[in-house]
Design a protein around this motif. Sequence first.
Motif, PDB file in Angstrom:
ATOM      1  N   LEU A  12     -12.135 -10.095  -1.219  1.00 61.20           N
ATOM      2  CA  LEU A  12     -10.956  -9.254  -1.363  1.00 61.20           C
ATOM      3  C   LEU A  12     -11.386  -7.857  -1.799  1.00 61.20           C
ATOM      4  CD1 LEU A  12      -8.648 -11.702  -3.355  1.00 61.20           C
ATOM      5  CD2 LEU A  12      -8.585 -11.261  -0.885  1.00 61.20           C
ATOM      6  N   ALA A  13     -10.805  -6.847  -1.181  1.00 60.65           N
ATOM      7  CA  ALA A  13     -10.997  -5.465  -1.618  1.00 60.65           C
ATOM      8  C   ALA A  13      -9.701  -5.016  -2.283  1.00 60.65           C
ATOM      9  CB  ALA A  13     -11.329  -4.558  -0.437  1.00 60.65           C
ATOM     10  N   VAL A  14      -9.814  -4.486  -3.486  1.00 58.38           N
ATOM     11  CA  VAL A  14      -8.649  -4.060  -4.258  1.00 58.38           C
ATOM     12  C   VAL A  14      -8.707  -2.546  -4.416  1.00 58.38           C
ATOM     13  CG1 VAL A  14      -7.366  -4.345  -6.411  1.00 58.38           C
ATOM     14  CG2 VAL A  14      -8.719  -6.248  -5.503  1.00 58.38           C
ATOM     15  N   VAL A  15      -7.802  -1.844  -3.756  1.00 57.90           N
ATOM     16  CA  VAL A  15      -7.776  -0.383  -3.809  1.00 57.90           C
ATOM     17  C   VAL A  15      -6.683   0.064  -4.773  1.00 57.90           C
ATOM     18  CG1 VAL A  15      -7.323   1.734  -2.507  1.00 57.90           C
ATOM     19  CG2 VAL A  15      -8.674  -0.108  -1.480  1.00 57.90           C
ATOM     20  N   SER A  16      -7.082   0.792  -5.802  1.00 56.50           N
ATOM     21  CA  SER A  16      -6.144   1.307  -6.793  1.00 56.50           C
ATOM     22  C   SER A  16      -6.189   2.827  -6.798  1.00 56.50           C
ATOM     23  CB  SER A  16      -6.498   0.785  -8.197  1.00 56.50           C
ATOM     24  OG  SER A  16      -5.746   1.451  -9.189  1.00 56.50           O
ATOM     25  N   ALA A  17      -5.014   3.443  -6.648  1.00 60.49           N
ATOM     26  CA  ALA A  17      -4.948   4.910  -6.646  1.00 60.49           C
ATOM     27  C   ALA A  17      -4.433   5.453  -7.970  1.00 60.49           C
ATOM     28  CB  ALA A  17      -4.057   5.388  -5.494  1.00 60.49           C
ATOM     29  N   GLY A  18      -4.523   4.665  -9.020  1.00 60.16           N
ATOM     30  CA  GLY A  18      -4.117   5.145 -10.344  1.00 60.16           C
ATOM     31  C   GLY A  18      -4.980   6.298 -10.809  1.00 60.16           C
ATOM     32  N   LEU A  19      -4.384   7.215 -11.545  1.00 57.93           N
ATOM     33  CA  LEU A  19      -5.112   8.413 -11.977  1.00 57.93           C
ATOM     34  C   LEU A  19      -5.575   8.359 -13.423  1.00 57.93           C
ATOM     35  CD1 LEU A  19      -2.958  11.195 -10.262  1.00 57.93           C
ATOM     36  CD2 LEU A  19      -5.058  10.090  -9.430  1.00 57.93           C
ATOM     37  N   SER A  20      -4.947   7.518 -14.221  1.00 50.92           N
ATOM     38  CA  SER A  20      -5.314   7.440 -15.636  1.00 50.92           C
ATOM     39  C   SER A  20      -6.154   6.197 -15.885  1.00 50.92           C
ATOM     40  CB  SER A  20      -4.058   7.401 -16.509  1.00 50.92           C
ATOM     41  OG  SER A  20      -3.254   6.277 -16.174  1.00 50.92           O
ATOM     42  N   GLU A  21      -6.696   6.115 -17.097  1.00 53.29           N
ATOM     43  CA  GLU A  21      -7.482   4.941 -17.477  1.00 53.29           C
ATOM     44  C   GLU A  21      -7.139   4.537 -18.911  1.00 53.29           C
ATOM     45  OE1 GLU A  21     -12.117   3.367 -17.521  1.00 53.29           O
ATOM     46  OE2 GLU A  21     -11.689   5.508 -17.383  1.00 53.29           O
ATOM     47  N   PRO A  22      -6.489   3.380 -19.095  1.00 53.56           N
ATOM     48  CA  PRO A  22      -6.039   2.450 -18.051  1.00 53.56           C
ATOM     49  C   PRO A  22      -4.790   2.978 -17.353  1.00 53.56           C
ATOM     50  CG  PRO A  22      -5.295   1.710 -20.182  1.00 53.56           C
ATOM     51  CD  PRO A  22      -6.133   2.923 -20.447  1.00 53.56           C
ATOM     52  N   SER A  23      -4.412   2.325 -16.268  1.00 58.73           N
ATOM     53  CA  SER A  23      -3.219   2.730 -15.529  1.00 58.73           C
ATOM     54  C   SER A  23      -2.408   1.502 -15.152  1.00 58.73           C
ATOM     55  CB  SER A  23      -3.593   3.516 -14.272  1.00 58.73           C
ATOM     56  OG  SER A  23      -4.171   2.658 -13.303  1.00 58.73           O
ATOM     57  N   LEU A  87      -7.131  -7.207   1.920  1.00 55.59           N
ATOM     58  CA  LEU A  87      -7.016  -5.966   1.165  1.00 55.59           C
ATOM     59  C   LEU A  87      -5.775  -5.990   0.278  1.00 55.59           C
ATOM     60  CD1 LEU A  87      -7.712  -2.926   0.638  1.00 55.59           C
ATOM     61  CD2 LEU A  87      -6.417  -2.408   2.729  1.00 55.59           C
ATOM     62  N   ILE A  88      -5.932  -5.531  -0.949  1.00 54.98           N
ATOM     63  CA  ILE A  88      -4.800  -5.297  -1.852  1.00 54.98           C
ATOM     64  C   ILE A  88      -4.773  -3.800  -2.125  1.00 54.98           C
ATOM     65  CG2 ILE A  88      -3.854  -5.726  -4.152  1.00 54.98           C
ATOM     66  CD1 ILE A  88      -5.318  -8.449  -4.069  1.00 54.98           C
ATOM     67  N   ALA A  89      -3.687  -3.149  -1.754  1.00 53.08           N
ATOM     68  CA  ALA A  89      -3.593  -1.687  -1.852  1.00 53.08           C
ATOM     69  C   ALA A  89      -2.410  -1.308  -2.734  1.00 53.08           C
ATOM     70  CB  ALA A  89      -3.442  -1.073  -0.468  1.00 53.08           C
ATOM     71  N   LEU A 114      -8.890  -1.153  10.058  1.00 51.28           N
ATOM     72  CA  LEU A 114      -8.058  -2.163   9.411  1.00 51.28           C
ATOM     73  C   LEU A 114      -7.279  -3.019  10.413  1.00 51.28           C
ATOM     74  CD1 LEU A 114      -6.578  -0.219   6.348  1.00 51.28           C
ATOM     75  CD2 LEU A 114      -8.702  -1.547   6.510  1.00 51.28           C
ATOM     76  N   ALA A 115      -7.573  -2.893  11.676  1.00 53.21           N
ATOM     77  CA  ALA A 115      -6.836  -3.647  12.693  1.00 53.21           C
ATOM     78  C   ALA A 115      -6.971  -5.146  12.441  1.00 53.21           C
ATOM     79  CB  ALA A 115      -7.347  -3.302  14.080  1.00 53.21           C
ATOM     80  N   GLY A 116      -5.838  -5.816  12.277  1.00 54.14           N
ATOM     81  CA  GLY A 116      -5.834  -7.256  12.070  1.00 54.14           C
ATOM     82  C   GLY A 116      -6.155  -7.712  10.667  1.00 54.14           C
ATOM     83  N   LYS A 117      -6.401  -6.782   9.750  1.00 53.47           N
ATOM     84  CA  LYS A 117      -6.795  -7.170   8.396  1.00 53.47           C
ATOM     85  C   LYS A 117      -5.564  -7.466   7.546  1.00 53.47           C
ATOM     86  CE  LYS A 117     -10.269  -5.028   6.686  1.00 53.47           C
ATOM     87  NZ  LYS A 117     -11.246  -6.148   6.896  1.00 53.47           N
ATOM     88  N   PRO A 118      -5.513  -8.627   6.879  1.00 56.84           N
ATOM     89  CA  PRO A 118      -4.400  -8.930   5.976  1.00 56.84           C
ATOM     90  C   PRO A 118      -4.389  -7.980   4.781  1.00 56.84           C
ATOM     91  CG  PRO A 118      -5.589 -10.942   6.582  1.00 56.84           C
ATOM     92  CD  PRO A 118      -6.426  -9.773   7.042  1.00 56.84           C
ATOM     93  N   VAL A 119      -3.195  -7.498   4.423  1.00 60.84           N
ATOM     94  CA  VAL A 119      -3.084  -6.559   3.309  1.00 60.84           C
ATOM     95  C   VAL A 119      -1.848  -6.880   2.484  1.00 60.84           C
ATOM     96  CG1 VAL A 119      -1.887  -4.888   4.794  1.00 60.84           C
ATOM     97  CG2 VAL A 119      -2.933  -4.104   2.674  1.00 60.84           C
ATOM     98  N   LEU A 120      -1.999  -6.775   1.182  1.00 62.14           N
ATOM     99  CA  LEU A 120      -0.903  -6.956   0.238  1.00 62.14           C
ATOM    100  C   LEU A 120      -0.606  -5.592  -0.376  1.00 62.14           C
ATOM    101  CD1 LEU A 120       1.048  -8.484  -1.566  1.00 62.14           C
ATOM    102  CD2 LEU A 120      -0.892  -9.273  -2.923  1.00 62.14           C
ATOM    103  N   LEU A 121       0.659  -5.167  -0.327  1.00 63.50           N
ATOM    104  CA  LEU A 121       1.042  -3.834  -0.752  1.00 63.50           C
ATOM    105  C   LEU A 121       1.681  -3.858  -2.135  1.00 63.50           C
ATOM    106  CD1 LEU A 121       2.697  -2.647   2.587  1.00 63.50           C
ATOM    107  CD2 LEU A 121       0.297  -2.461   1.884  1.00 63.50           C
ATOM    108  N   GLY A 122       1.366  -2.852  -2.934  1.00 61.75           N
ATOM    109  CA  GLY A 122       1.955  -2.721  -4.259  1.00 61.75           C
ATOM    110  C   GLY A 122       2.123  -1.263  -4.620  1.00 61.75           C
ATOM    111  N   ALA A 123       3.086  -0.988  -5.501  1.00 59.59           N
ATOM    112  CA  ALA A 123       3.322   0.388  -5.949  1.00 59.59           C
ATOM    113  C   ALA A 123       3.882   0.354  -7.361  1.00 59.59           C
ATOM    114  CB  ALA A 123       4.289   1.114  -5.014  1.00 59.59           C
ATOM    115  N   THR A 124       3.677   1.440  -8.087  1.00 56.54           N
ATOM    116  CA  THR A 124       4.180   1.549  -9.452  1.00 56.54           C
ATOM    117  C   THR A 124       4.935   2.865  -9.621  1.00 56.54           C
ATOM    118  OG1 THR A 124       2.116   2.595 -10.201  1.00 56.54           O
ATOM    119  CG2 THR A 124       2.266   0.192 -10.395  1.00 56.54           C
ATOM    120  N   GLY A 125       5.911   2.839 -10.499  1.00 55.32           N
ATOM    121  CA  GLY A 125       6.691   4.040 -10.769  1.00 55.32           C
ATOM    122  C   GLY A 125       7.472   3.894 -12.058  1.00 55.32           C
TER     123      GLY A 125
END
Length: 213
Positions: A12-23, A87-89, A114-125
Amino acid sequence: MTSADSTRPVRLAVVSAGLSEPSSTRLLADRLAEATRVALREEGVEAEAGVVELREVATQIAHNFVTGFADARLREAIEQVTEADGLIAVTPVFSASYSGLFKSFFDVLDKDALAGKPVLLGATGGTPRHSLVLEHAMRPLFAYLRAVAAPTAVYAATDDWAARDDDFSRRIARAGGELASLVAPHAAAGTSPTAEPDVVPFEQQLAALRVEE
């Protein structure tokens, strides 16, 4: 799903676009990854998750746009994403959409990566009113990239982290289970989700038909 023929852990690849640490973005990404691992483990399939923190390669992404060249650190991040089984994005919401950093990373990928790659989407606000970003922004982006998005996407508002009910946890568990269902068959077969199927040459197909006649 079955793991009887599984030859290696799911990657699994986990992509996080958070800007702070921790976020909160990274926190949601980690919870989604853990939910996916739990769901896979229940089916007898092991999983490994590698995290790509986009803030750590933000400069490299900008340089790639200017020079057209990805340095070693960015190439490693790209390979981690493109070679994963799933992928988890996850992105924070900015101006009612995904962040510029999030979009920029996926812009530097090859259009077929990413053609055909399973992906799980998430967002924070901050508030629930931004939850539709998952459907009006993120899902179309990954549809354009021809990834296979899990039906359940997870949005986390500030209040969700302190909620007393279990709805938030159930959403995370359901989403993780859906991604697990998408990636486990590829692991069992020992193949990449984007692998091309075997193609029988037309001459062989025609010869087989003649034998049957």
